[in-house]
Design a protein around this motif. Structure first.
Motif, short mmCIF file in Angstrom:
data_model
loop_
_atom_site.label_atom_id
_atom_site.label_comp_id
_atom_site.label_asym_id
_atom_site.label_seq_id
_atom_site.Cartn_x
_atom_site.Cartn_y
_atom_site.Cartn_z
N ALA A 142 53.43 21.08 -13.93
CA ALA A 142 52.82 22.35 -14.34
C ALA A 142 51.53 22.60 -13.56
N SER A 188 52.28 28.12 -15.11
CA SER A 188 53.01 27.25 -16.03
C SER A 188 52.06 26.82 -17.14
N GLY A 212 52.47 24.18 -19.06
CA GLY A 212 52.59 22.74 -19.34
C GLY A 212 51.30 22.00 -19.05
#
Length: 175
Positions: A161, A154, A156
């Motif tokens: 995340a 991820s 993020g």
């Protein structure tokens, strides 16, 4: 007169031929042999064999072997109890398929230095290797590698995340 008699005879003859006879309906009997299902479908044992060959347990979503990711707590390299059955399933599969090898890829989130995260990813991969080896899989069949924070799952920058990025991925040879 002779022509008149011939013309009348022909007219009578044609009128007699033009009469309609009732059409007799005849029944058509089907004499073709009945089709058997055995000739169009393969025997059940063949179907079962084909079905078994078609399903790869590593790719069957209903099989635990299709799950290939083990997640870790922040800054930890201990396999959580909830992943014990997953490690056991993969160890059992490797025990039954002695020609297969596996690669364990360790990852870390972006927090910490690059060097620290490389070491943490390696410790996580080694933890899964040790858990698998305890279950009888030879170390020569298990490769470990760390990507640290270089291959995040991820992109993020929040806890959700980071939790996705703290992981070990299980990859089999040929994948």
């Amino acid at each position: 007169m002779k022509r008149l008699l011939i013309g009348l005879s022909l007219a009578l003859l044609l009128a007699a031929c033009a009469s309609k006879d009732p059409v007799k309906e005849t029944k058509i009997e089907d004499r073709t042999p009945p089709k058997t299902t055995a000739s169009t479908t393969p025997p059940p044992s063949t179907q079962a064999t084909q079905g078994q060959q078609a399903v790869n347990p590593l790719k069957d979503p209903n099989n635990p072997l299709s799950k290939r990711v083990i997640y870790f707590e922040y800054d930890k390299d201990v396999v959580k109890p909830e992943y014990t059955s997953l490690v056991q399933a993969h160890a059992s599969y490797l025990g039954q398929n002695r020609n297969r090898k596996v690669r364990l890829e360790g990852h870390a989130d972006e927090r910490g230095s690059r060097e620290y995260n490389m070491a943490l990813g390696q410790r996580r991969a080694d933890a899964v290797r040790k858990a698998t080896a305890v279950l009888g899989v030879g170390g020569e069949r298990i490769e470990t590698i760390s990507f640290g924070e270089d291959k995040p799952k991820s992109s993020g920058h929040d806890e959700a995340a980071w939790a996705q990025n703290r992981r070990v991925e299980i990859l089999y040879d040929g994948e």
